[in-house]
Design an enzyme around this catalytic site. Structure first.
Site, PDB file in Angstrom:
ATOM      1  N   LYS A 158       0.869  -1.190   0.000  1.00 38.19           N
ATOM      2  CA  LYS A 158       0.000   0.000   0.000  1.00 38.19           C
ATOM      3  C   LYS A 158       0.895   1.225   0.000  1.00 38.19           C
ATOM      4  O   LYS A 158       2.048   1.153   0.440  1.00 38.19           O
ATOM      5  CB  LYS A 158      -0.890   0.023   1.255  1.00 38.19           C
ATOM      6  CG  LYS A 158      -2.160   0.821   1.084  1.00 38.19           C
ATOM      7  CD  LYS A 158      -3.232   0.021   0.370  1.00 38.19           C
ATOM      8  CE  LYS A 158      -4.407   0.862  -0.053  1.00 38.19           C
ATOM      9  NZ  LYS A 158      -5.515   0.024  -0.530  1.00 38.19           N
TER      10      LYS A 158
ATOM     11  N   ASP B 268      -6.859   4.249  -4.788  1.00 41.82           N
ATOM     12  CA  ASP B 268      -7.587   4.055  -3.537  1.00 41.82           C
ATOM     13  C   ASP B 268      -8.274   5.417  -3.300  1.00 41.82           C
ATOM     14  O   ASP B 268      -8.447   6.184  -4.254  1.00 41.82           O
ATOM     15  CB  ASP B 268      -6.629   3.674  -2.388  1.00 41.82           C
ATOM     16  CG  ASP B 268      -7.348   3.158  -1.139  1.00 41.82           C
ATOM     17  OD1 ASP B 268      -7.703   1.981  -1.099  1.00 41.82           O
ATOM     18  OD2 ASP B 268      -7.592   3.944  -0.196  1.00 41.82           O
TER      19      ASP B 268
HETATM   20  O1  2IT Z   1      -7.995  -1.641  -1.300  1.00 41.50           O
HETATM   21  C1  2IT Z   1      -7.827  -2.109  -2.433  1.00 41.50           C
HETATM   22  O2  2IT Z   1      -7.903  -3.325  -2.655  1.00 41.50           O
HETATM   23  C2  2IT Z   1      -7.524  -1.181  -3.519  1.00 41.50           C
HETATM   24  N1  2IT Z   1      -7.493   0.019  -3.272  1.00 41.50           N
HETATM   25  C3  2IT Z   1      -7.235  -1.687  -4.896  1.00 41.50           C
HETATM   26  C4  2IT Z   1      -5.841  -2.204  -5.001  1.00 41.50           C
HETATM   27  C5  2IT Z   1      -5.409  -2.573  -6.386  1.00 41.50           C
HETATM   28  O3  2IT Z   1      -4.210  -2.864  -6.533  1.00 41.50           O
HETATM   29  O4  2IT Z   1      -6.220  -2.595  -7.304  1.00 41.50           O
END
Ligand code: 2IT
Length: 444
Positions: free
Chosen positions: A124, A164
């Protein structure tokens, strides 16, 4: 495994990181029994290794605003675990962003990604940059400055970010553009891209669509039909939009959406052009839903959350800890049937305890919202193959993946009285896959 001891040592090492400690506690406490059936996990210190990220990048992001003033934000990328595939997870741009929030999100992402059945590790990232009220040029300059630092840590088989909160196709486009220029390669190093340069059909809708496919299966498993049910949705961003669209398609009625300013109650249902209007509201960058109430002549409840409304299904779609014990009690008093977290860790531990105690169906974010990252995985596949699938093909695969996640939750979550503890099921299934991969690859 002694959970309390491990948590205590984490508290001492990472004081004040409350969201991270909350997420770790939830996972460890639900996998404890399974963990203790595997002495090889304990011997390899899988739990101790899993709770610390592989590495964290923290950097400053200096940029110049439209008035010519220099601004300095903080940037982060947390590469948490790559036992089953390249680091994968979104970027959040929001003033609340800090290490604790990104560590909780990265930790959750490990298990969520494992559940998707696709080869993706957990990560993240993000910044305390606030996109609210910024011009397009400012957003571009910020994204470019952010990538000047981050690009060297990314790669299509190393680390693949996405969006996100506060990061949509516009931001992904600017970040990907700068990555491409610096890395001198045109690869799928971001997902959530626009269709013209490698994006996947259905990716914008995927988190909400997947959430509804999952909730529909939860209901069916308990002998209920989603058709005709009333739904409370929080948020009004991309996730809430996809969820509202699919809820309507499946014959349910969405009666609320919400923003930081309060919620609207639309007894006729948020449907048709009203769902499209959510996109306009979001694009206005004012972060408020009140204009919906004015436009459609429905009540607006200032500073309140939608969980006080009588509904069959509650779908948190905004942010972490947005549904607390008091909200859960309101929903229970009003006879709620099913709660599906489409936001990450949308419910507080007190709320979850209440739902489980009262045997109300509760689906945790890492299962219910996994359709977003799953479709990111499908975008990576299409990029690697240099082709693109039709919307029908992507949607069918998304459907299949959500069914597989549901089946894993049922397998590991069914309790003696028949109640399906989806939280336990999701945590155990996701954990076992990652733990076995870690074990097989040695001490790293
Ligand atoms: O919380 C999540 O799963 C996302 N924000 C998407 C993450 C992604 O790599 O598509």
């Amino acid at each position: 495994m002694n959970i309390e001891k491990l948590i205590q040592s984490l508290e001492a090492k990472h004081p004040g990181e409350k969201e991270y400690l909350q997420a770790v506690r939830e996972v460890l406490s639900t996998i404890e029994d399974e963990y203790n059936k595997h002495p090889e996990f304990e011997k390899a210190k899988i739990a101790e290794r899993l709770v610390e990220p592989d590495r964290i990048f923290t950097f400053k992001v200096p940029w110049v605003d439209d008035r010519g003033e220099v601004q300095v934000n903080l940037g982060y990328r947390i590469q948490f675990n790559n036992a089953i595939g390249p680091y994968k997870g979104g970027m959040r741009f929001h003033p609340s962003v800090n290490l604790s929030i990104l560590k909780f999100l990265g930790f959750e992402q490990i298990f969520k990604n494992a559940l998707t059945t696709l080869p993706m590790g957990g990560a993240k990232g993000g910044s305390d940059f606030n996109p609210r009220g910024k011009s397009d040029a400012e957003v571009m300059r910020f994204c470019q400055a952010f990538m000047v630092e981050l690009w060297r840590h990314l790669g299509p088989d190393t680390d693949v970010p996405a969006g996100d909160i506060g990061v949509g196709a516009r931001e992904v486009g600017y970040m990907y553009g700068m990555y491409k220029k610096l890395a001198r390669e045109n690869t799928g190093v971001f997902t959530g891209k626009n269709l013209e340069f490698g994006g996947s059909l259905i990716r914008p809708e995927a988190t909400g669509f997947g959430g509804l496919y999952f909730v529909k299966q939860m209901l069916e498993t308990a002998g209920h039909d989603i058709k005709g049910k009333t739904v409370a949705i929080s948020g009004f961003g991309n996730v809430a939009w996809g969820a509202a669209m699919k809820a309507n398609e499946l014959g349910a009625k969405v009666v609320t959406i919400s923003g930081p300013d309060g919620y609207i109650y639309d007894e006729n249902g948020v449907s048709g052009e009203k769902v499209d209007y959510m996109l306009e509201l979001r694009a206005s960058c004012n972060d408020v839903v009140r204009p919906y109430a004015e436009k459609y002549g429905v009540p607006f409840f200032e500073g309140r959350r939608p969980w006080e409304v009588k509904v069959d299904i509650a779908l948190p779609c905004a942010t972490q800890n947005e549904l607390n014990g008091e909200d859960a009690q309101h929903l229970l008093d009003n006879g709620v049937l099913c709660v599906g977290e489409i936001s990450n860790m949308g419910c507080t531990p007190e709320a979850i305890d209440l739902f489980i105690k009262h045997r109300v169906m509760y689906g945790p974010g890492k299962a219910v919202n996994a359709g977003g990252v799953a479709t990111s995985g499908l975008e990576m596949t299409q990029n690697a193959m240099h082709l693109s699938w039709t919307a029908e093909e992507v949607d069918a695969k998304l459907h299949q993946i959500m069914s597989a996640i549901h089946a894993q939750c049922v397998k590991y979550g069914r309790e003696a009285d028949g109640y399906i503890n989806y939280m336990k099921g999701a945590n155990v299934a996701g954990f076992l896959k990652v733990a076995k991969a870690m074990l097989a690859q040695g001490v790293l």
